[in-house]
Design a protein around this motif. Structure first.
Motif, short mmCIF file in Angstrom:
data_model
loop_
_atom_site.label_atom_id
_atom_site.label_comp_id
_atom_site.label_asym_id
_atom_site.label_seq_id
_atom_site.Cartn_x
_atom_site.Cartn_y
_atom_site.Cartn_z
N ASP A 146 0.83 -1.20 0.00
CA ASP A 146 0.00 0.00 0.00
C ASP A 146 0.87 1.25 0.00
N LYS A 147 0.22 2.40 -0.17
CA LYS A 147 0.93 3.67 -0.07
C LYS A 147 1.53 3.79 1.34
N PRO A 148 2.71 4.36 1.48
CA PRO A 148 3.41 4.35 2.78
C PRO A 148 2.96 5.44 3.74
N PHE A 149 1.69 5.51 4.04
CA PHE A 149 1.22 6.48 5.03
C PHE A 149 1.16 5.81 6.40
N SER A 150 1.55 6.55 7.41
CA SER A 150 1.56 6.03 8.79
C SER A 150 2.18 4.64 8.83
N LEU A 151 3.24 4.46 8.07
CA LEU A 151 3.78 3.12 7.88
C LEU A 151 4.30 2.52 9.18
N GLN A 166 18.41 15.28 0.94
CA GLN A 166 18.46 15.86 2.28
C GLN A 166 17.12 15.63 3.00
N ASP A 167 17.19 15.49 4.32
CA ASP A 167 15.99 15.26 5.12
C ASP A 167 15.23 16.57 5.28
N ARG A 168 13.95 16.49 5.00
CA ARG A 168 13.10 17.67 5.12
C ARG A 168 11.87 17.32 5.98
N GLU A 169 11.51 18.27 6.83
CA GLU A 169 10.27 18.10 7.60
C GLU A 169 9.11 18.49 6.70
N VAL A 170 8.15 17.61 6.58
CA VAL A 170 7.03 17.83 5.66
C VAL A 170 5.71 17.48 6.35
N SER A 171 4.64 17.92 5.74
CA SER A 171 3.29 17.54 6.14
C SER A 171 2.76 16.56 5.11
N ILE A 172 2.23 15.44 5.57
CA ILE A 172 1.68 14.42 4.68
C ILE A 172 0.17 14.58 4.63
N LEU A 173 -0.39 14.58 3.44
CA LEU A 173 -1.83 14.64 3.24
C LEU A 173 -2.28 13.34 2.56
N ARG A 174 -3.15 12.63 3.23
CA ARG A 174 -3.71 11.40 2.66
C ARG A 174 -5.19 11.60 2.38
N VAL A 175 -5.57 11.35 1.14
CA VAL A 175 -6.99 11.43 0.75
C VAL A 175 -7.44 10.01 0.42
N GLY A 176 -8.04 9.36 1.42
CA GLY A 176 -8.40 7.95 1.24
C GLY A 176 -7.17 7.15 0.86
N ARG A 177 -7.33 6.29 -0.15
CA ARG A 177 -6.17 5.62 -0.76
C ARG A 177 -5.97 6.10 -2.20
N VAL A 181 3.06 5.22 -7.24
CA VAL A 181 2.97 3.79 -6.96
C VAL A 181 3.87 2.99 -7.90
N ALA A 182 3.90 3.40 -9.16
CA ALA A 182 4.71 2.65 -10.13
C ALA A 182 6.19 2.74 -9.80
N GLN A 183 6.65 3.93 -9.47
CA GLN A 183 8.06 4.12 -9.16
C GLN A 183 8.41 3.79 -7.71
N MET A 202 -11.14 19.69 -3.93
CA MET A 202 -9.69 19.85 -3.94
C MET A 202 -9.13 19.32 -5.25
N THR A 203 -8.12 19.98 -5.76
CA THR A 203 -7.41 19.54 -6.95
C THR A 203 -6.18 18.74 -6.52
N MET A 204 -6.19 17.41 -6.82
CA MET A 204 -5.15 16.54 -6.34
C MET A 204 -4.58 15.71 -7.49
N PRO A 205 -3.32 15.37 -7.42
CA PRO A 205 -2.74 14.47 -8.42
C PRO A 205 -3.19 13.04 -8.16
N ILE A 206 -3.83 12.42 -9.14
CA ILE A 206 -4.34 11.07 -8.98
C ILE A 206 -3.82 10.23 -10.12
N GLN A 207 -3.20 9.10 -9.82
CA GLN A 207 -2.69 8.22 -10.84
C GLN A 207 -3.80 7.34 -11.39
N ALA A 208 -3.72 7.05 -12.67
CA ALA A 208 -4.71 6.17 -13.29
C ALA A 208 -4.54 4.75 -12.73
N PRO A 209 -5.63 4.05 -12.49
CA PRO A 209 -5.52 2.68 -11.97
C PRO A 209 -4.85 1.76 -12.98
#
Length: 260
Positions: A129-134, A188-199, A217-219, A249-256
């Motif tokens: 799965d996507k690596p959120f809250s892994l 380099q390590d960067r502090e970021v905010s992660i946004l998860r919209v469902g899966r 997901v592919a890469q 919201m306008t979000m980048p979504i990969q084709a299934p």
């Protein structure tokens, strides 16, 4: 001669008067005795009546107690009859439980291997799965595996815990969340905010809101986005944190992709 006769009459009169007085005295004594005897009889009669009244009251009390005891006995008979019916039904339930316990023993031997297969499937799903809250999700699976060796946790509780983990994973598909973490970006390590919209989409944005990206997901890596996504992702982060009202919201979504 005449004088002697008068003396005799006088003597007779005196004797008669004495006898009369003696009779009156005796009559008075007899009357007193009669009155005393009558009074004694009256007292005895009164005492007897009191005893009779007391015995009558005691008899009434005993009769009432007898009636109450009879009613209590009748009630107990009804209660005992009802209890006998309940006991008979409970014996049937006990027999059914004994049979169920025998079946449970067999089911427990089948459930344990099922739990291990479910944990294997859950772990594989999280890794793909996507690596959120892994880290949190992997720690949950590790805890569930460790619980399988614990004797103080019943098989049913172990199974419930695994089902609960499946429910949590399922809920991720219909929720939105935001959290902070550290990512390696451009070496380099960067502090970021992660946004998860469902899966559907998993994105990041640096704390200065100047750089954004998404999980490809592919890469299987994070890919940078152009600056046009900075504002929409920032808006999404605020919505996820309840700092803004829900909106489109306008979000980048990969084709299934087709399953392999």
């Amino acid at each position: 001669m005449k004088k002697q006769r008068l003396k005799a009459v006088a003597l007779t009169t005196m004797l008669s008067a004495g006898a009369l007085m003696g009779s009156v005295a005796m009559a008075d004594q007899t009357l007193d005795a009669v009155l005393q005897a009558g009074q004694a009889k009256t007292t005895l009669a009164q005492d007897s009546q009191k005893r009779i009244d007391r015995l009558a009251q005691e008899t009434d009390d005993l009769a009432q107690q007898f009636k109450q005891q009879n009613k209590l006995i009748d009630d107990l008979r009804v209660f005992n009859a009802q209890m006998e019916k309940q006991v008979a039904k409970q014996l049937v339930v006990v027999q059914e439980l004994e049979q169920s316990i025998e079946k449970v023993t067999v089911i427990e031997r089948q459930i344990q291997p099922l739990i291990f297969r479910m944990l294997d499937g859950l772990e594989q799903f999280v890794n793909l799965d996507k690596p959120f809250s892994l880290e949190e999700r992997q720690a949950q699976i590790a805890m569930l595996r460790a619980n399988q060796d614990r004797a103080d946790i019943s098989v049913s509780e172990k199974f419930r815990q695994v089902l609960e983990a499946y429910k949590i994973e399922s809920a991720y598909g219909s929720t939105i969340s935001a959290y902070k973490t550290t990512l390696s970006l451009d070496g380099q390590d960067r502090e970021v905010s992660i946004l998860r919209v469902g899966r559907i989409s998993l994105m990041y944005q640096t704390t200065d809101a100047q750089a954004s990206g998404y999980w490809d997901v592919a890469q299987k890596s994070w890919v940078s986005l152009d600056s046009s996504y900075n504002a929409p992702i920032l808006k999404g982060l605020k919505i996820a944190r309840d700092q803004a009202t829900k909106d489109i919201m306008t979000m980048p979504i990969q084709a299934p992709e087709a399953a392999q």
